[in-house]
Structures are given as C-alpha cells and as structure tokens.
Motif scaffolding. Structure first.
Motif, PDB file in Angstrom:
ATOM      1  N   ASP A 104      42.050   1.385 -17.563  1.00  0.00           N
ATOM      2  CA  ASP A 104      41.790   2.771 -17.171  1.00  0.00           C
ATOM      3  C   ASP A 104      42.967   3.362 -16.403  1.00  0.00           C
ATOM      4  O   ASP A 104      43.365   4.511 -16.634  1.00  0.00           O
ATOM      5  CB  ASP A 104      40.522   2.854 -16.321  1.00  0.00           C
ATOM      6  N   ASP A 105      43.524   2.581 -15.464  1.00  0.00           N
ATOM      7  CA  ASP A 105      44.653   3.078 -14.679  1.00  0.00           C
ATOM      8  C   ASP A 105      45.887   3.259 -15.558  1.00  0.00           C
ATOM      9  O   ASP A 105      46.666   4.218 -15.372  1.00  0.00           O
ATOM     10  CB  ASP A 105      44.961   2.129 -13.524  1.00  0.00           C
ATOM     11  N   LEU A 106      46.101   2.347 -16.497  1.00  0.00           N
ATOM     12  CA  LEU A 106      47.236   2.491 -17.398  1.00  0.00           C
ATOM     13  C   LEU A 106      47.070   3.739 -18.262  1.00  0.00           C
ATOM     14  O   LEU A 106      48.030   4.498 -18.472  1.00  0.00           O
ATOM     15  CB  LEU A 106      47.376   1.248 -18.276  1.00  0.00           C
ATOM     16  N   ALA A 107      45.859   3.969 -18.745  1.00  0.00           N
ATOM     17  CA  ALA A 107      45.601   5.152 -19.565  1.00  0.00           C
ATOM     18  C   ALA A 107      45.856   6.434 -18.776  1.00  0.00           C
ATOM     19  O   ALA A 107      46.409   7.412 -19.309  1.00  0.00           O
ATOM     20  CB  ALA A 107      44.171   5.125 -20.090  1.00  0.00           C
ATOM     21  N   ALA A 108      45.473   6.441 -17.506  1.00  0.00           N
ATOM     22  CA  ALA A 108      45.707   7.622 -16.668  1.00  0.00           C
ATOM     23  C   ALA A 108      47.198   7.851 -16.487  1.00  0.00           C
ATOM     24  O   ALA A 108      47.675   9.000 -16.513  1.00  0.00           O
ATOM     25  CB  ALA A 108      45.014   7.446 -15.317  1.00  0.00           C
TER      26      ALA A 108
END
Length: 385
Positions: A105-109
């Motif tokens: 999720d953090d990488l996608a953000a």
C-alpha cells in the motif's frame, strides 16, 4: 524559437582539462558547442556570461529517497516536488525517485505521487522510478526494514509494474532469493535495469545473476557480502563483468577514498555512477528523522540507526563530485560518472553530455563546486542568490 548564448565558460571536450567554450541553446536543446577561442557572433535573445567557470551537463541521480525534510515514501506529490527543487539546487537535473522496502500500500501511494508529479516538476525532471526492494535479503538488510522484506513475487511485481507503467527504470533485488534469477531475467526483458544489493549472493550466484539479466550494483560494497580471498562475493563478480556498472556513494563515510579509487581503476568512468542515496536530511543537516520505518539520527552529516547501521546519506551530487575529485579521480572522469554514465545506464542518449541535439540540461559550477546556476530544458531552474 528563443535562443540563449552561454559564453565565457570552460567545458570538458575530450581532453583532461576544461577548455574555453560557448554553448548555443535553442528550443530546449543544445544547438551548437562553440570554440571559446573564436569570437562569438551568434545572435541570441538572451546571453549568459559564465564568468570563466566550469559548465557541465546536468547531473543525474539514479538513487535518491528524499531531501529538505521531505521523504518521497510519504505518498505526497509535495514531497516529490521538494526533492525536484533540491536536486536542481545541487546541480542535479534528472533523478530516479527511489523507494525503500515497505508495504504494498505504501509503495503504491509513493508510485501514485510520482506519477502525479511527472511533467510538472518545479526543478529536476523525474527520469523514472528506482524500486529498492522489497525483494532483498534480511542478512544484508542494512537500514531496510526487515518487516517488509520478502521473496520475489511475480504476481506482485506484475501488479507494481502495471501501477507504475511506464516509470520503473531500475529495480534492486537480491538474486539469490527464491525466484530472484527468474525475476531479474523478466525485468531485463522489459528494458528495466536490474541491480544487485542488500544481497548475500556468493561469487557464483552473482555471476549467474549478471549472466541472467542483472547489469548494475546498487551502492557497491554496502549492503552485500564482503570480499574475502576465498569468498569473492558480488563485488569481485561485478569487477570481472565488463557490462556491469556500479553505484558509488562518495561521502567519505560509505566508501574509503582508496575504495573509490579501486572502483575507478576496475570499472572506469564508463561503468561507475555517482549517487547520493540521500534521505530527507539532505539539505537540513543534523537532527532526528523517521525514515523507512526507523528512527534515524544524523550527527555531523552521518545518518545512522540506533544500532549504528548507516541509514542512507546526506551528500548532494555536487558534493559527491567534489569528493570524488578530491579522492584522486580526474575531474573529467568524475564529471562523466555524474552525468554521461548514469544517462547511458538509463538509456537516455540526450542527457548527460554537451553536444548538439542534447537536452539543454546544464550546470555552472564555481571553483568550490558550488552550483552557480542550473538550467533544465533551456530554462534556468535555479540561480544562486
């Protein structure tokens, strides 16, 4: 189409010493490189006097995480914009926005924030994404957060590439992990530079990786199995492979000057790339920071975790250039390692060189390696006050 004449500068044009020259810029590109010994008679809408200082191509940082208190992993376009400005201020005109190992999720953000910024950067241009992890070996994790390290996952990577398309230019992984070699090969087939680091690969495993798709070593010597006379490891394997390029953090901390000279002797200016690997402390200095899920202390410019592990760098590209020259590398080659070589590694033929047709990404440096001004696409993006 407006024309800018930059005169009274010195450039490296094939010799070991910079020579007087003038550069004609038109439409965001270099239109001509003129011999400085010849009186300039070109008509121009704008004239810049370089004051006899050194003019180099814009530097390219293939590995940077943050600057000026902004961490690009926070998912905010404002952070990417701040790094773009900091890069321009320090002579860097293109960069790879670089991740650290994190949740998906953090990488996608982070990816989404970079995509929203591409094309409207206030300073240095985003050349793409460098994914440092999460497919890294916990034994050589360095500051990478072990909680997020995992084995290569083809389905997850396919999702990441769809989400980031077409921005991923480099992926750092540990090829000895299950599925690592296969992933390296598939990434290479897509034209992505595969780099090795945070890896415990043996010499034999590293050689297999370099034959199977990997062509680059991230922050060489750091975050990998060290050289031993009976266990040569990744570094020796990379030195033996002519096509493999290596990154160097030249900050007087990550590499001893003798190691900088060793890398230069073995790989040459054409296969050695200067990077910052900077965290958000770059430009701010000493203090307490939160980076990669860790508490990081910066003291006297050195970033460490609580256990003393180095946690990225605070060096800037112009400082790295100065320190490389101070280590004994010829300045012309040091400049190439910060400009032309990273452009070649990334497949950017119009970047990193002073030649007709190349992008007018230019940096004027003072005798102290301070950035006097930075030009990106023919427009001044930073001027020293």
């Amino acid at each position: 189409m407006s024309t800018c004449l930059i005169h009274n500068v010195r450039i490296f044009s094939g010799g070991p010493e910079p020579a007087p020259a003038a550069i004609l810029v038109r439409g965001g590109a270099i239109a001509a490189v003129l011999d400085g010994a010849v009186p300039v008679q070109e008509h121009a809408d704008r004239v810049l006097d370089g004051g006899g200082q050194l003019l180099i191509p814009g530097m390219i940082d293939v590995h940077i995480h943050g600057a000026d208190g902004f961490d690009m992993m926070d998912g905010r376009p404002e952070s990417v914009e701040a790094v773009s400005l900091a890069c321009a201020r320090t002579g860097c005109t293109s960069f790879l926005a670089t991740s650290v190992s994190s949740s998906l999720d953090d990488l996608a953000a982070m990816i989404r924030s970079v995509k929203r910024t591409v094309g409207r950067e206030p300073g240095a241009r985003i050349a793409g994404l460098h994914l440092e992890g999460p497919y890294l070996n916990a034994k050589r994790k360095g500051m990478q957060n072990e909680r997020f390290l995992r084995h290569p996952d083809e389905e997850e990577m396919a999702w990441i590439l769809r989400e980031a398309d077409p921005l991923v230019r480099m992926v750092t992984l540990a090829p000895e992990l299950p599925g690592g070699l296969e992933m390296a090969g598939r990434l290479r087939e897509r034209g992505i530079v595969v780099a090795v680091a945070h890896s415990d690969a043996t010499y034999e495993e590293a050689k297999a990786a370099f034959r199977g798709g990997a062509s680059h070593v991230t922050h060489c010597f750091n975050g990998m199995r060290p050289i031993h006379h009976r266990d040569p490891g990744i570094v020796v394997a990379a030195m033996e492979e002519a096509h493999v390029s290596v990154q160097a953090i030249v900050d007087d901390v990550h590499l001893h000057p003798a190691i900088v000279r060793l890398l230069y002797r073995e790989k040459g200016a054409d296969r050695m790339v200067l990077i910052t690997d900077a965290l958000q402390a770059m430009g701010l200095g000493d203090g307490e920071y939160r980076f990669g899920g860790h508490d990081v202390t910066v003291a006297q410019g050195v970033a460490t975790l609580r256990d003393g592990t180095l946690a990225s760098s605070t060096v800037t590209m112009n400082e790295a250039l100065a320190k490389t020259a101070k280590a004994g590398i010829p300045l012309a080659d040091a400049v190439a390692m910060a400009t032309r070589t990273p452009a070649d590694v990334l497949g950017l033929p119009n970047k990193g060189r002073l030649a007709p047709g190349a992008d007018a990404d230019l940096v004027l440096l003072g005798d102290d390696f301070g950035v006097r001004w930075t030009m990106i696409g023919g427009e001044l993006a930073y001027v020293q006050v």
